[in-house]
Write a protein that holds these residues in place. Structure first.
Motif, PDB file in Angstrom:
ATOM      1  N   ASN A  85       0.824  -1.216   0.000  1.00 40.58           N
ATOM      2  CA  ASN A  85       0.000   0.000   0.000  1.00 40.58           C
ATOM      3  C   ASN A  85       0.854   1.260   0.000  1.00 40.58           C
ATOM      4  O   ASN A  85       0.528   2.235  -0.675  1.00 40.58           O
ATOM      5  CB  ASN A  85      -0.968   0.004   1.188  1.00 40.58           C
ATOM      6  N   SER A  95      -3.755   8.097 -10.363  1.00 38.52           N
ATOM      7  CA  SER A  95      -4.606   7.662  -9.252  1.00 38.52           C
ATOM      8  C   SER A  95      -3.997   6.434  -8.572  1.00 38.52           C
ATOM      9  O   SER A  95      -3.183   5.724  -9.161  1.00 38.52           O
ATOM     10  CB  SER A  95      -6.012   7.319  -9.760  1.00 38.52           C
ATOM     11  N   LYS A  96      -4.433   6.203  -7.344  1.00 40.87           N
ATOM     12  CA  LYS A  96      -3.979   5.007  -6.621  1.00 40.87           C
ATOM     13  C   LYS A  96      -4.439   3.742  -7.345  1.00 40.87           C
ATOM     14  O   LYS A  96      -3.736   2.746  -7.365  1.00 40.87           O
ATOM     15  CB  LYS A  96      -4.494   5.007  -5.178  1.00 40.87           C
ATOM     16  N   ILE A  97      -5.618   3.783  -7.950  1.00 38.96           N
ATOM     17  CA  ILE A  97      -6.132   2.617  -8.686  1.00 38.96           C
ATOM     18  C   ILE A  97      -5.223   2.306  -9.864  1.00 38.96           C
ATOM     19  O   ILE A  97      -4.853   1.157 -10.105  1.00 38.96           O
ATOM     20  CB  ILE A  97      -7.598   2.846  -9.131  1.00 38.96           C
ATOM     21  N   ALA A  98      -4.844   3.352 -10.618  1.00 40.82           N
ATOM     22  CA  ALA A  98      -3.942   3.151 -11.761  1.00 40.82           C
ATOM     23  C   ALA A  98      -2.575   2.661 -11.284  1.00 40.82           C
ATOM     24  O   ALA A  98      -1.976   1.772 -11.899  1.00 40.82           O
ATOM     25  CB  ALA A  98      -3.793   4.451 -12.554  1.00 40.82           C
ATOM     26  N   GLU A 118      -1.974   0.918  -8.581  1.00 33.24           N
ATOM     27  CA  GLU A 118      -2.118  -0.470  -8.152  1.00 33.24           C
ATOM     28  C   GLU A 118      -2.175  -1.408  -9.359  1.00 33.24           C
ATOM     29  O   GLU A 118      -1.550  -2.462  -9.362  1.00 33.24           O
ATOM     30  CB  GLU A 118      -3.373  -0.646  -7.296  1.00 33.24           C
ATOM     31  N   ARG A 119      -2.906  -1.012 -10.392  1.00 34.18           N
ATOM     32  CA  ARG A 119      -2.967  -1.837 -11.616  1.00 34.18           C
ATOM     33  C   ARG A 119      -1.578  -1.985 -12.235  1.00 34.18           C
ATOM     34  O   ARG A 119      -1.200  -3.072 -12.670  1.00 34.18           O
ATOM     35  CB  ARG A 119      -3.909  -1.210 -12.639  1.00 34.18           C
ATOM     36  N   ASN A 153       0.551  -4.263  -9.960  1.00 33.94           N
ATOM     37  CA  ASN A 153       0.128  -5.661 -10.099  1.00 33.94           C
ATOM     38  C   ASN A 153       0.567  -6.238 -11.442  1.00 33.94           C
ATOM     39  O   ASN A 153       0.985  -7.394 -11.524  1.00 33.94           O
ATOM     40  CB  ASN A 153      -1.385  -5.792  -9.918  1.00 33.94           C
TER      41      ASN A 153
END
Length: 99
Positions: free
Chosen positions: A13, A26-29, A31-32, A35
């Motif tokens: 995180n 973004s945090k979502i981008a 994280e993707r 990953n």
């Protein structure tokens, strides 16, 4: 961007947060992307490939030869089979920054 680290350990995180700030995404981008990187590294190393990131270092898969170990409780000698391990070799650039 590393100011969000607590203590000496950076968890996934923390890494996602830092990537998002550093890349201004973004945090979502983030994280993707992380990953995807981890999945790609795992797949490549499972296939025995060396992964080299110039300026950072190389992940290398090596065969560790079979050897004899010792059971610490009994002192008995036990065989340790051959296995593949992953080693990381930092680049000179990264090594210099860590010093």
């Amino acid at each position: 961007a590393m100011s969000n680290m607590r203590g000496k350990t950076m968890n996934k995180n923390d890494l996602i947060e830092s990537i998002a700030l550093s890349a201004q995404i973004s945090k979502i981008a983030a994280e993707r992307g992380l990953n995807g990187l981890l999945s790609t590294l795992s797949t490549a190393m499972s296939a025995g490939k060396r992964v080299t990131l110039v300026g950072f270092g190389s992940f290398i898969v090596v065969d560790r030869a079979p050897r004899k170990g010792r059971n610490p409780k009994t002192g008995e000698t036990v065989p340790i089979p051959q296995r593949r391990i992953v080693k990381f070799r930092p680049s000179k650039d990264l090594s210099g920054k860590v010093q």
